[in-house]
Write a protein that holds these residues in place. Structure first.
Motif, PDB file in Angstrom:
ATOM      1  N   ASN A 192      -0.445  -1.008   5.674  1.00 44.45           N
ATOM      2  CA  ASN A 192       0.981  -1.087   5.979  1.00 44.45           C
ATOM      3  C   ASN A 192       1.348   0.230   6.677  1.00 44.45           C
ATOM      4  O   ASN A 192       1.459   1.276   6.032  1.00 44.45           O
ATOM      5  N   THR A 213       4.010   1.309   7.891  1.00 46.62           N
ATOM      6  CA  THR A 213       5.265   1.949   7.511  1.00 46.62           C
ATOM      7  C   THR A 213       5.004   2.919   6.358  1.00 46.62           C
ATOM      8  O   THR A 213       5.546   4.019   6.317  1.00 46.62           O
ATOM      9  N   LEU A 214       4.166   2.485   5.446  1.00 45.74           N
ATOM     10  CA  LEU A 214       3.897   3.303   4.256  1.00 45.74           C
ATOM     11  C   LEU A 214       2.847   4.376   4.521  1.00 45.74           C
ATOM     12  O   LEU A 214       3.004   5.517   4.097  1.00 45.74           O
TER      13      LEU A 214
HETATM   14  C1  LIG Z   1       5.399  -2.276   4.388  1.00 52.29           C
HETATM   15  O1  LIG Z   1       6.074  -1.454   3.491  1.00 52.29           O
HETATM   16  C2  LIG Z   1       7.491  -1.469   3.663  1.00 52.29           C
HETATM   17  C3  LIG Z   1       8.087  -0.391   2.763  1.00 52.29           C
HETATM   18  O2  LIG Z   1       7.748  -0.622   1.422  1.00 52.29           O
HETATM   19  C4  LIG Z   1       7.995  -2.868   3.369  1.00 52.29           C
HETATM   20  O3  LIG Z   1       9.412  -2.912   3.534  1.00 52.29           O
HETATM   21  C5  LIG Z   1       7.319  -3.849   4.295  1.00 52.29           C
HETATM   22  O4  LIG Z   1       7.703  -5.172   3.965  1.00 52.29           O
HETATM   23  C6  LIG Z   1       5.818  -3.714   4.240  1.00 52.29           C
HETATM   24  N1  LIG Z   1       5.222  -4.508   5.281  1.00 52.29           N
HETATM   25  C7  LIG Z   1       4.309  -5.430   5.053  1.00 52.29           C
HETATM   26  C8  LIG Z   1       3.768  -6.146   6.238  1.00 52.29           C
HETATM   27  O5  LIG Z   1       3.902  -5.666   3.928  1.00 52.29           O
END
Ligand SMILES: *[C@@H]1O[C@H](CO)[C@@H](O)[C@H](O)[C@H]1NC(C)=O
Ligand SMILES: *[C@@H]1O[C@H](CO)[C@@H](O)[C@H](O)[C@H]1NC(C)=O
Length: 298
Positions: free
Chosen positions: A279, A281-282
């Protein structure tokens, strides 16, 4: 007229037919005779539960270390057979383009092996135990760090628990597995140390080892040939220095592409090909941008 036939890929004709058919019948007979009549576990569950020897899954996080694996497998068979430990080697190979994530691969290896095995050894493929007093028995009283700082060829700080660590399924669940945030080389074992401490578990190390850093393990890693991925990008340095209270066994994101039962010098192992899903974003540092090419001043 009889023209022969094909048996398991072999063309069989004329007088060889009888020999081959008799041979085939014999082999099938042996195979059927070798099947158990009653599964032994069902005969008397009470007795088998008490005599059941704990089974060890050796989890080897892996990527592109084929030659080291060829040395590791026969070595571990010889070493552990002397100790009478029932074990199997699971090579968990990372098959995606993200940076290597040792801890997530261990989480996946654990989830894959946990139904049939009672404890795991998270095991570097390049670290071969050579002192027979290093016991791989079931770690009943807490994790056992086999490659202690006194004996590891390279790492000597007190809280080091990398290299080879034994942990029971029960305790691995208790600490929620390992953090999934560690892409690239290093620090995931230091975070795991804190998890173990926070869970109130005591780490022990082999006792009465009289060998040292030179002669307890054979270290087959050649760093001139294979550079470690020590890059730190985005906020990786800051995040990976902290205890991770979020990720672990429950949220490791992966797909198992396939598994292979293969043998190395006739010794069976299982190769599990895994795609780890990042992920971004993380943990954007699962892929570091290429460092700018620096022109050498001449
Ligand atoms: C990735 O992590 C973010 C923050 O926790 C979350 O909002 C998002 O849904 C995640 N993306 C996926 C593809 O799991
Ligand atoms: C280590 O050595 C001590 C002293 O000789 C002995 O009491 C102890 O049982 C040994 N421990 C193991 C695990 O062999």
């Amino acid at each position: 007229m009889f023209k022969g036939f094909t048996l398991m890929g072999y063309r069989v004709t004329g007088s060889r037919c009888l020999t081959v058919c008799l041979g085939f019948t014999f082999i099938m007979g042996c195979f059927l005779a070798s099947l158990p009549i009653v599964p032994s576990e069902t005969v008397n569950p009470r007795i088998s539960a008490t005599t059941h020897k704990k089974r060890l899954a050796i989890i080897v996080p892996f990527r592109d270390r084929f030659e080291e694996l060829l040395e590791f497998v026969p070595h571990m068979y010889t070493f552990l057979n002397k100790q009478n430990i029932p074990f199997h080697i699971f090579v968990v190979q990372q098959k995606d383009s993200n940076r290597f994530n040792r801890a997530s691969l261990i989480n996946v290896g654990y989830l894959f092996s946990k139904t049939n095995y009672d404890y795991i050894a998270m095991h570097d493929v390049d670290l071969l135990p050579i002192n027979d007093n290093l016991r791989y028995d079931y770690p009943r009283n807490g994790p056992v760090h086999i490659s202690s700082p006194e004996t590891h060829p390279k790492y000597h700080y007190d809280t080091f628990i990398g290299g080879i660590l034994l942990i029971s399924n029960e305790h691995f669940e208790k600490v929620k597995g390992m953090s999934n945030n560690y892409w690239g080389w290093g620090l995931e074992d230091d975070e795991f140390y804190v998890r173990i401490k926070d869970a109130g578990l005591k780490i022990s190390r082999p006792e009465n080892i009289t060998t040292g850093t030179e002669n307890t393990f054979k270290h087959v890693h050649d760093k001139t040939y294979r550079k470690r991925d020590m890059r730190k990008c985005y906020n990786q340095r800051e995040v990976t220095r902290r205890r991770d209270r979020v990720t672990g066994l429950h949220d490791v994101a992966y797909k198992i592409h396939n598994t292979h039962s293969v043998t190395v010098d006739t010794l069976p192992i299982t190769v599990v090909n895994v795609e780890l899903i990042c992920n971004k974003t993380l943990t954007p540092w699962c892929v570091c941008p290429e460092p700018p090419k620096v022109k050498k001043a001449r």
